[in-house]
Write a protein that holds these residues in place. Structure first.
Motif, PDB file in Angstrom:
ATOM      1  N   LYS A  37      16.877 -12.910  26.605  1.00  0.00           N
ATOM      2  CA  LYS A  37      17.156 -13.423  25.264  1.00  0.00           C
ATOM      3  C   LYS A  37      16.887 -14.920  25.109  1.00  0.00           C
ATOM      4  N   TYR A  38      16.329 -15.527  26.146  1.00  0.00           N
ATOM      5  CA  TYR A  38      15.880 -16.920  26.047  1.00  0.00           C
ATOM      6  C   TYR A  38      14.355 -16.929  26.176  1.00  0.00           C
ATOM      7  N   PRO A  39      13.670 -17.803  25.443  1.00  0.00           N
ATOM      8  CA  PRO A  39      12.209 -17.881  25.586  1.00  0.00           C
ATOM      9  C   PRO A  39      11.826 -18.479  26.938  1.00  0.00           C
ATOM     10  N   PHE A  40      10.599 -18.183  27.390  1.00  0.00           N
ATOM     11  CA  PHE A  40      10.104 -18.855  28.584  1.00  0.00           C
ATOM     12  C   PHE A  40      10.095 -20.353  28.324  1.00  0.00           C
ATOM     13  N   LEU A  41      10.140 -21.146  29.395  1.00  0.00           N
ATOM     14  CA  LEU A  41      10.288 -22.597  29.248  1.00  0.00           C
ATOM     15  C   LEU A  41       9.157 -23.235  28.448  1.00  0.00           C
ATOM     16  N   SER A  42       7.957 -22.662  28.520  1.00  0.00           N
ATOM     17  CA  SER A  42       6.832 -23.215  27.762  1.00  0.00           C
ATOM     18  C   SER A  42       7.050 -23.088  26.254  1.00  0.00           C
ATOM     19  N   ARG A  43       7.965 -22.194  25.841  1.00  0.00           N
ATOM     20  CA  ARG A  43       8.271 -21.984  24.429  1.00  0.00           C
ATOM     21  C   ARG A  43       9.668 -22.473  24.055  1.00  0.00           C
ATOM     22  N   ALA A  44      10.462 -22.844  25.052  1.00  0.00           N
ATOM     23  CA  ALA A  44      11.848 -23.251  24.776  1.00  0.00           C
ATOM     24  C   ALA A  44      11.914 -24.675  24.241  1.00  0.00           C
ATOM     25  N   ASN A  45      12.854 -24.922  23.340  1.00  0.00           N
ATOM     26  CA  ASN A  45      13.056 -26.284  22.842  1.00  0.00           C
ATOM     27  C   ASN A  45      14.043 -27.022  23.741  1.00  0.00           C
ATOM     28  N   VAL A  46      14.261 -28.296  23.452  1.00  0.00           N
ATOM     29  CA  VAL A  46      15.121 -29.136  24.297  1.00  0.00           C
ATOM     30  C   VAL A  46      16.537 -28.568  24.380  1.00  0.00           C
ATOM     31  N   LYS A  47      17.062 -28.111  23.260  1.00  0.00           N
ATOM     32  CA  LYS A  47      18.424 -27.557  23.218  1.00  0.00           C
ATOM     33  C   LYS A  47      18.529 -26.320  24.115  1.00  0.00           C
ATOM     34  N   GLN A  48      17.525 -25.444  24.046  1.00  0.00           N
ATOM     35  CA  GLN A  48      17.548 -24.224  24.856  1.00  0.00           C
ATOM     36  C   GLN A  48      17.424 -24.536  26.345  1.00  0.00           C
ATOM     37  N   LYS A  49      16.597 -25.516  26.695  1.00  0.00           N
ATOM     38  CA  LYS A  49      16.452 -25.903  28.100  1.00  0.00           C
ATOM     39  C   LYS A  49      17.770 -26.445  28.654  1.00  0.00           C
ATOM     40  N   LYS A  50      18.469 -27.213  27.823  1.00  0.00           N
ATOM     41  CA  LYS A  50      19.760 -27.754  28.249  1.00  0.00           C
ATOM     42  C   LYS A  50      20.783 -26.628  28.426  1.00  0.00           C
ATOM     43  N   ASP A 120       9.628 -20.875  35.653  1.00  0.00           N
ATOM     44  CA  ASP A 120      10.560 -19.866  35.164  1.00  0.00           C
ATOM     45  C   ASP A 120      11.962 -20.463  35.128  1.00  0.00           C
ATOM     46  N   HIS A 121      12.878 -19.769  34.482  1.00  0.00           N
ATOM     47  CA  HIS A 121      14.240 -20.283  34.396  1.00  0.00           C
ATOM     48  C   HIS A 121      14.863 -20.454  35.780  1.00  0.00           C
ATOM     49  N   ILE A 122      14.563 -19.475  36.670  1.00  0.00           N
ATOM     50  CA  ILE A 122      15.153 -19.485  38.010  1.00  0.00           C
ATOM     51  C   ILE A 122      14.069 -19.201  39.043  1.00  0.00           C
ATOM     52  N   ALA A 154      15.716 -11.058  32.485  1.00  0.00           N
ATOM     53  CA  ALA A 154      14.693 -10.459  31.612  1.00  0.00           C
ATOM     54  C   ALA A 154      13.922  -9.434  32.433  1.00  0.00           C
ATOM     55  N   TYR A 155      14.057  -8.159  32.049  1.00  0.00           N
ATOM     56  CA  TYR A 155      13.493  -7.074  32.856  1.00  0.00           C
ATOM     57  C   TYR A 155      12.945  -5.982  31.963  1.00  0.00           C
ATOM     58  N   SER A 156      11.812  -5.421  32.363  1.00  0.00           N
ATOM     59  CA  SER A 156      11.191  -4.319  31.630  1.00  0.00           C
ATOM     60  C   SER A 156      11.100  -3.106  32.545  1.00  0.00           C
ATOM     61  N   SER A 157      11.516  -1.936  32.045  1.00  0.00           N
ATOM     62  CA  SER A 157      11.426  -0.718  32.851  1.00  0.00           C
ATOM     63  C   SER A 157       9.977  -0.366  33.165  1.00  0.00           C
ATOM     64  N   GLN A 158       9.057  -0.852  32.340  1.00  0.00           N
ATOM     65  CA  GLN A 158       7.642  -0.569  32.545  1.00  0.00           C
ATOM     66  C   GLN A 158       6.970  -1.578  33.482  1.00  0.00           C
ATOM     67  N   PHE A 159       7.296  -2.868  33.313  1.00  0.00           N
ATOM     68  CA  PHE A 159       6.591  -3.914  34.057  1.00  0.00           C
ATOM     69  C   PHE A 159       7.402  -4.542  35.186  1.00  0.00           C
ATOM     70  N   TYR A 161      10.304  -7.354  36.511  1.00  0.00           N
ATOM     71  CA  TYR A 161      10.839  -8.659  36.098  1.00  0.00           C
ATOM     72  C   TYR A 161       9.776  -9.402  35.295  1.00  0.00           C
ATOM     73  N   LEU A 162      10.193  -9.957  34.162  1.00  0.00           N
ATOM     74  CA  LEU A 162       9.267 -10.651  33.272  1.00  0.00           C
ATOM     75  C   LEU A 162       9.229 -12.129  33.630  1.00  0.00           C
ATOM     76  N   THR A 163       8.027 -12.676  33.737  1.00  0.00           N
ATOM     77  CA  THR A 163       7.861 -14.059  34.192  1.00  0.00           C
ATOM     78  C   THR A 163       6.894 -14.815  33.303  1.00  0.00           C
ATOM     79  N   ALA A 164       6.966 -16.143  33.385  1.00  0.00           N
ATOM     80  CA  ALA A 164       6.120 -16.996  32.538  1.00  0.00           C
ATOM     81  C   ALA A 164       4.643 -16.818  32.850  1.00  0.00           C
ATOM     82  N   CYS A 165       4.309 -16.633  34.129  1.00  0.00           N
ATOM     83  CA  CYS A 165       2.918 -16.415  34.535  1.00  0.00           C
ATOM     84  C   CYS A 165       2.696 -14.926  34.785  1.00  0.00           C
TER      85      CYS A 165
END
Length: 355
Positions: A37-50, A120-122, A154-159, A161-165
């Motif tokens: 429910k959080y965007p990848f860091l390349s799309r996250a704003n300053v508030k979301q990163k904090k 990525d976030h982590i 962030a996880y997809s049953s099809q793919f 773990y979802l990652t920025a790259c």
């Protein structure tokens, strides 16, 4: 824990022990994870990163991923301190050069680190001395499970773990082994070996991973893709390749001894002599000299220096460590002088203790 506390010691992965440690410096596994429910860091704003930094930092502590874990906010560190952490393999270059709120958690042995708000976030990392991929996987799997109980990934049953790259989607796992292969380089067989490795879907990189040059005959071999294969399958592929490479390296070393022992010994002792007397040594030169001496120790040509010492010198003579040692930023020429002085003193201390 302060950054300065790390300067007097080095991580467990440099101790020079474990299976195949004459050639295999270390084994490392890294897992990429993102918060749902959080965007990848390349799309996250300053508030979301904090928000992410605060959330993940709290959950790392709550999850009790390792005893006596320390957390450092990278935005509060100087460029030298961040470089120091890169050289210790606790953070990546991209993490060091990032912006705004980001941090890293690690424990005293430096086996475990968790980067927050890197690509990525982590990014969870476990690194061990020698060829220990399976043990490394067991450790990181436990840490990952602890965090997943606290964080909704962030996880997809099809793919998976979802990652920025996209190349990290699936398991999100990069497994790598750092190898010291001087003899294969000297006998001009290194390219053949790595061409075979790349056909298996593995990639060869330098000491600090993607985008870094090979130096000191140190190479990292890792999986290139994470989608479509399980963690066990990725480890099995790498574990199937490494013993063959170490075998080729040992054959090349034996060949050098059999065919040109005097030249090999001369090369090793000249390198050792340079380390003992030089007044200026560049970063590139120190890696080459240490590589030759390390091979000489493994072949029994030199007997009065421990593998742990040589492994440590590969890291302790890097720019960030030298500047941390001096407590100030240094020019390239100043680093060359201090690097030579530091190595001379270290080797003199060994000879005094031996004497």
């Amino acid at each position: 824990m302060k950054i300065s506390d790390l300067a007097d010691n080095t991580g467990e992965w440099l101790r020079g022990t474990g299976p195949e440690s004459d050639i295999v410096i270390s084994s490392r596994i890294r897992l990429a994870r993102n918060v749902a429910k959080y965007p990848f860091l390349s799309r996250a704003n300053v508030k979301q990163k904090k928000e992410l930094e605060e959330l993940i930092r709290t959950k790392i502590i709550d999850a009790d991923v390792a005893p006596a874990l320390s957390y450092i906010n990278l935005s509060e560190l100087s460029s030298v301190d961040r470089l120091f952490l890169v050289e210790r393999h606790l953070i990546s270059r991209e993490h060091a050069e990032g912006e705004k709120e980001r941090g890293v958690a690690f424990e005293k042995s430096e086996n475990i680190s968790v980067m927050v708000n890197e690509e990525d976030h982590i990014r969870i990392q476990v690194i061990r001395s020698g060829l220990e991929l399976r043990e490394t996987w067991k450790t990181i799997d436990i840490i990952d499970n602890k965090l997943e109980r606290k964080i909704n990934y962030a996880y997809s049953s099809q793919f998976g773990y979802l990652t920025a790259c996209p190349t990290n989607v699936g398991t999100g796992m990069r497994a790598s082994v750092m190898l010291h292969l001087p003899a294969l380089g000297m006998t001009h067989h290194i390219e053949k070996v790595f061409n075979a490795v790349m056909k298996l879907g593995l990639v060869v990189r330098g000491l600090y991973g993607e985008g870094t040059q090979v130096s000191g005959d140190l190479y990292q071999i890792s999986n290139q893709f994470t989608l479509g294969k399980s963690e066990a399958e990725i480890i099995e592929i790498i574990e199937g390749v490494i013993p063959r490479i170490t075998s080729y390296e040992r054959i090349a070393r034996k060949s050098l001894i059999a065919e040109s022992r005097e030249q090999l010994e001369d090369r090793v002792w000249r390198s050792y002599g340079m380390l003992k007397v030089a007044r200026m040594i560049t970063s590139e030169e120190i890696m080459h000299l240490l590589s030759q001496v390390r091979m000489g120790v493994n072949l029994g040509i030199i007997n009065d220096i421990e593998m742990k010492t040589l492994n440590e010198l590969f890291v302790l003579t890097l720019p960030g460590h030298l500047q941390k040692l001096e407590g100030r930023e240094l020019t390239s020429s100043q680093r060359n002088i201090i690097r030579a002085l530091y190595v001379r003193k270290r080797l003199e201390k060994i000879e005094t203790l031996k004497g």
